[in-house]
Structure formats: structure tokens, C-alpha cells
Write a protein that holds these residues in place. Structure first.
Motif, mmCIF file in Angstrom:
data_model
loop_
_atom_site.group_PDB
_atom_site.id
_atom_site.type_symbol
_atom_site.label_atom_id
_atom_site.label_comp_id
_atom_site.label_asym_id
_atom_site.label_seq_id
_atom_site.Cartn_x
_atom_site.Cartn_y
_atom_site.Cartn_z
ATOM 1 N N TYR A 152 -4.093 -22.413 24.998
ATOM 2 C CA TYR A 152 -3.160 -23.498 25.228
ATOM 3 C C TYR A 152 -2.643 -24.156 23.952
ATOM 4 N N ARG A 153 -3.119 -23.727 22.818
ATOM 5 C CA ARG A 153 -2.705 -24.341 21.562
ATOM 6 C C ARG A 153 -2.788 -23.289 20.466
ATOM 7 N N GLY A 194 -8.618 -23.211 31.457
ATOM 8 C CA GLY A 194 -8.939 -24.633 31.469
ATOM 9 C C GLY A 194 -10.012 -24.948 32.491
ATOM 10 N N GLY A 211 -4.126 -26.795 29.917
ATOM 11 C CA GLY A 211 -5.530 -26.564 29.610
ATOM 12 C C GLY A 211 -6.438 -27.721 29.960
ATOM 13 N N TRP A 223 2.671 -26.381 28.443
ATOM 14 C CA TRP A 223 1.706 -25.301 28.254
ATOM 15 C C TRP A 223 0.394 -25.870 27.729
ATOM 16 N N ALA A 224 0.472 -26.754 26.750
ATOM 17 C CA ALA A 224 -0.733 -27.392 26.213
ATOM 18 C C ALA A 224 -1.426 -28.223 27.274
ATOM 19 N N LEU A 274 -9.842 -22.917 25.112
ATOM 20 C CA LEU A 274 -8.588 -23.660 25.058
ATOM 21 C C LEU A 274 -7.633 -23.120 23.999
ATOM 22 N N THR A 299 2.165 -22.350 33.877
ATOM 23 C CA THR A 299 1.099 -22.410 32.888
ATOM 24 C C THR A 299 -0.223 -21.959 33.520
ATOM 25 N N ALA A 307 -0.771 -19.800 22.121
ATOM 26 C CA ALA A 307 0.135 -20.610 22.943
ATOM 27 C C ALA A 307 1.577 -20.468 22.458
ATOM 28 N N GLY A 347 -1.380 -24.450 36.899
ATOM 29 C CA GLY A 347 -0.540 -24.981 35.846
ATOM 30 C C GLY A 347 0.818 -25.478 36.301
#
Length: 537
Positions: free
Chosen positions: A209-210, A120, A237, A233-234, A206, A115, A214, A86
């Protein structure tokens, strides 16, 4: 001390099978992978299950909040990779941190975190090659988390070494020190919060990441002084499947994970050493000297020229560049800076009966990563940014917004020129990885060793490498004493600052599965330096 001989110290023989095979650094991890293969799952399915079980079996070495890389060979010969690491915070830069008075990134806490890339990468691995639902593959992991795996000698040593930091984080303390003390070997370590997280993420990897999870992560890190925006951060993924990077070695082809993985450094060493080690005694002074010089050169080039978002590494692998570097090997200066082998990682290998093969590796960077977790989730966060990024403005690996730090994880496999699988392997061990992987490849190709003898062979390490936390360190060649007194003495005569680390003290936990394509037989090995086991089905 006599020089090591594979004929004298072969140890136990390799595990052999005619169907599929797995190997890892933990019996419970290998057992799950073998069960997946025995139930008709593919090598990708087995690797996905084993990686998740390692979150419990080796919690200091890997986790949901860390990174993961894999290289996959398909039955039709195609080779591809996933590379899950990340970004640093959008609001961070080397210049800004230096202005605050920092001289290096911290190794723990919020500012050490990048991240996470693991989820991911696993989501992409599953989408591109999995045949079983993640909920099915990870159900045994959830059950084991709720029951609690018994604390191993390795677990206890890791927890004892970092007890103060773990006790300071409420979630890690409840999981890893449930009685308020370092657990004894055999104590069960239930992880109900982590079990719930694994169930949630099996349904949607995921989700890390959201959404709410997240937002919780970004809020925690911002409160700790790490200027995450949430957008990076998003973005962490999104891990596409990528082609492997490849180069010849002898009659075979080495396939590796591309940057930010240092897989190119293995290809670099292979290009420097191709044909030079042929006929030399395995682990003799000549071979060790050449392998050490090649590793030293790779680290020098990495430090001077390479970052995660540059293509400078490609120019190092051209025929002309390799020829010049070969001529310069004996005269090259010491590495200008580097890092020790501190930290932890774990890995696994799976090969199925159809010829699909996976080498997968995952990590939190240092043991237990940043030693902080997301409250109520059991998810420990990595310290990859602190370990990997430099506070050197203008450097290709300088801390910068939306830049991935240089990495240590890499995974490899070897095919013949016709694309048939011959060997697949990996090892944890920080900046030792690219060196030990090259040693493994040489043992298998140049020495003709079987997998178990190769992973057990005496190991040596150019130290430091090129990570961030010990730039400018004094270079030594750390050698296991099983190389023999005569070899160590000859290396010292050749100018190496030799440090004896004991018979098995170099580190790592190497894993290899080899294929006999003519007879259709698999042979596997697991490093005796840890608790690993190879299992065939």
C-alpha cells in the motif's frame, strides 16, 4: 426422484478430533493448517498460513491482490472480525462514467479493480491474534511457490476457461501457462515472482500500500484508465479489528462480519426464520420455500436500501421490522435486479485446542479477478469494483470516490448464550454465500445434522442476487436434483421458477467445524463439491 433424507444420503461421516481442527477446499491448504496447529500454533496462525497457501493452491479463487474477511472467537468468548476490502478510485463516479458512455463497469481490466484489502486484513489479523512470525508461517508457501504446486482438475478448468485473458497478461501467462498452453493435471506451476512477493510482504504486509509496489500498482491502473490518486490505495491497507455483528437463532447466537460484508443478510434471514423451521424436514418443500422467501427478501432490501457506507441494514434487524417482514414474506415481489453466481472465492476454518476459532474467506471476485497482474510480482488484481458497484447515480451503492462497493464475502460462527463455541463455518459462492450459510446454520441448528452431512446436503439458490453485472435479471430458484422430484414439483406449485442444476451443480464449497462443549470433541466437514478435507490434530 425421492426427497433427500440425511439418514439415506449421509455420505462419509464427519472428521472428529479432541484437539484442534482445520478444514478448507484444498488438501494442501488443510495440511499446512493442521501442521501449524500440531506445532503449537493458534487458530489465527493456522488461518494466516492456510490463506496464503490458497494463493497457490487456488489461484483463480484468491490472491494478494484480492480481499479477505474473518471472524474470530477467542477462548474467553470475545468475538471480533477483520474486513479487508478496498475503495474505488478517488477520481471515479457513476456520473462521470455514464458521461463517457458506459452503462456498467467493466468486469476485467484496470477499471474493474478496487484497492485490495487482503493484506491489510491479514496484517491486522496477525497483529491482533497471531503468535508466530509471518515469515515463519508463510515459509512453506514460499517453498511451494518456488517448487510449483501440481495443477489440479479445478486449476486446469479455471485456466482453460480464461486462457485467452491469462495469455494476454505476461505475468499470469508465465505462471499459469508456462508452456504457452493450458497445463495438464499434474503439471507443476512454479511461481518464482510470487514467491519473492510473499517473502517481501511477510516482512511488511503494508508494503503493498505504500512505496515502490504501491506506486507501480497505481501507475498500471491509471494507464488502464482507472483514475486512482494513490491516496485511496494507501488507505486500503488500514483495516481495523471490529466487533462482530450478532443476532440470536434458536438457543444459539450467530456472529457475522459487518459491512461492507453482507453478513447482516444472514442475520436478517435468521431473524425472519427463527422458530419457523423448527420441526420441518431438512430440505423438505416447506423448509426450502421459507428459506428461499427469506433470501429473496434480504436481496430486495439490500438492493433498495443498502450501501457499504450506510447503516440502513441496522433498521432491518429490529424486532418490529422483522415482524413486519415476516408478515410480508409470502406476498413479496420478485427481486428488482441481481447477479448470477459467477465468480470464485475460497475459505478456511481453524479451531485450536484452547477454543480460539477462525472462519476466514478470501477472493479476487471473479475467477482470476480482473485478469491483470502487477508486472514482475505474480500478484493478480481483483475485479471487485466492477462486480460490486452500480452506475446508478444517487443509489447507496453507486460508484463514488472513496466508496467501497458492496461485497459478497462473509464469515460466521455460532456460540451458545453462555458464549461457548458451537459451530464455525463459511462457503464461497458469490451471492450464494449468504443463502447457503443460512441453509448450513438451519441444517445444524434446526435439523441437528453433523458438519459433513450439512455441507453435503442438497443446495438451492435464489438467482439472481444483487450484484452489479446482471441487474434486472429474471429470478429463478436453482435447485440440486437431490432435493427430489416431489419437492421440486411442490416448489413450482408454490410459484417458484424452479431450475434443476443437477445433483451437485449449485456451487459453493461449504466448510464447518462443530464443537461438543460437554465432551470437548470437534467434528468437521468439507464440501464434496470441491477437493476439500477436514483434518484434526
Amino acid at each position: 426422484m425421492q426427497a433427500w433424507s440425511p439418514a439415506v444420503e449421509a455420505g462419509r461421516g464427519p472428521t472428529v478430533a479432541a484437539g484442534g481442527m482445520v478444514t478448507s477446499s484444498s488438501p494442501v491448504v488443510s495440511r499446512l493448517g493442521a501442521a501449524v496447529l500440531a506445532d503449537g500454533g493458534t487458530a489465527v496462525d493456522a488461518a494466516l498460513a492456510m490463506t496464503a497457501m490458497a494463493w497457490l493452491a487456488l489461484p483463480g479463487q484468491c490472491g494478494i491482490g484480492g480481499d479477505a474477511f474473518a471472524v474470530v472467537r477467542e477462548p474467553d468468548g470475545r468475538v471480533w472480525t477483520v474486513n479487508g476490502s478496498g475503495y474505488g478510485p478517488d477520481g471515479a463516479s457513476a456520473e462521470a462514467y455514464l458521461d463517457e458512455g458506459l452503462t456498467a463497469l467493466p468486469m476485467g481490466g484496470a477499471r474493474a479493480v478496487a484497492t485490495p484489502g487482503a493484506l491489510g486484513a491479514l496484517a491486522t489479523l496477525h497483529a491482533a491474534g497471531g503468535t508466530r512470525d509471518l515469515g515463519e508461517l508463510w515459509a512453506p508457501v514460499v517453498a511451494a511457490a518456488r517448487a510449483g504446486l501440481p495443477c489440479t482438475v479445478k486449476n486446469r478448468a479455471d485456466i482453460a476457461e480464461h486462457a485467452d485473458a491469462l495469455a494476454a497478461d505476461d505475468g499470469l501467462r508465465r505462471w499459469l501457462m508456462p508452456a504457452g498452453r493450458v497445463p495438464s493435471v499434474g503439471d507443476r506451476l512454479p511461481a518464482e515472482e510470487l514467491a519473492a512477493s510473499i517473502e517481501r510482504l511477510a516482512a511488511d504486509p503494508l508494503a503493498l500500500y505504500r512505496g515502490a509496489l504501491a506506486e507501480q500498482a497505481v501507475e498500471l491502473l491509471r494507464a488502464g484508465g482507472a483514475p486512482f490518486s494513490g491516496d485511496e490505495w494507501a488507505a486500503g491497507g488500514t483495516v481495523p479489528a471490529e466487533d462482530a455483528i450478532s443476532a440470536p437463532y434458536g438457543d444459539l447466537v450467530v456472529h457475522q462480519t459487518p459491512p461492507p460484508s453482507p453478513g447482516w443478510m444472514v442475520l436478517h434471514q435468521a431473524g425472519l426464520l427463527d422458530e419457523l423451521l423448527t420441526g420441518l424436514p431438512t430440505c423438505g418443500a416447506d423448509a426450502v420455500h421459507l428459506l428461499a422467501l427469506a433470501a429473496r427478501r434480504a436481496f430486495r432490501d439490500r438492493y433498495e436500501r443498502c450501501g457499504s457506507d450506510t447503516d440502513a441494514w441496522r433498521t432491518l434487524l429490529t424486532a418490529d421490522a422483522l415482524a413486519r417482514a415476516r408478515d410480508e414474506l409470502a406476498a413479496q415481489p420478485l427481486v428488482p435486479g441481481g447477479v448470477g453466481m459467477a465468480g470464485d472465492t475460497t475459505s478456511c476454518v481453524a479451531v485450536d485446542g484452547d477454543g480460539q476459532a477462525v472462519s476466514a474467506i478470501s477472493s479476487l471476485a471473479f475467477t482470476f479477478g480482473a485478469r491483470i497482474s502487477l508486472p514482475g510480482t505474480g500478484i493478480a488484481l481483483n475485479n471487485r469494483l466492477g462486480r460490486g458497484a452500480y452506475l446508478l447515480p444517487g443509489h447507496p451503492n453507486a460508484l463514488a470516490p472513496r466508496r467501497k462497493p458492496l461485497h459478497t464475502l462473509n464469515a460466521w460462527l455460532l456460540t451458545d448464550r453462555a458464549g461457548r463455541l458451537r459451530h464455525v463455518g463459511n462457503t464461497p459462492g458469490g451471492d450464494g454465500q449468504v443463502q447457503w450459510n443460512m441453509q448450513l446454520i438451519s441444517h445444524l441448528v434446526d435439523g441437528g445434522l453433523d458438519p459433513q452431512t450439512a455441507v453435503a446436503a442438497p443446495r438451492f439458490t435464489v438467482h439472481p442476487g444483487s450484484d452489479a453485472d446482471a441487474l434486472g435479471g429474471t429470478e429463478t430458484l436453482q435447485c440440486e436434483s437431490r432435493l427430489g422430484g416431489a419437492v421440486l414439483a411442490e416448489l413450482a406449485v408454490r410459484g417458484h421458477d424452479v431450475r434443476d442444476v443437477g445433483p451437485w451443480g449449485a456451487g459453493g464449497s461449504a466448510l464447518v467445524v462443530s464443537v461438543d462443549p460437554e465432551r470437548g470433541v470437534l467434528a468437521g466437514g468439507a464440501d464434496p463439491r470441491q477437493d476439500g478435507v477436514a483434518l484434526g490434530v
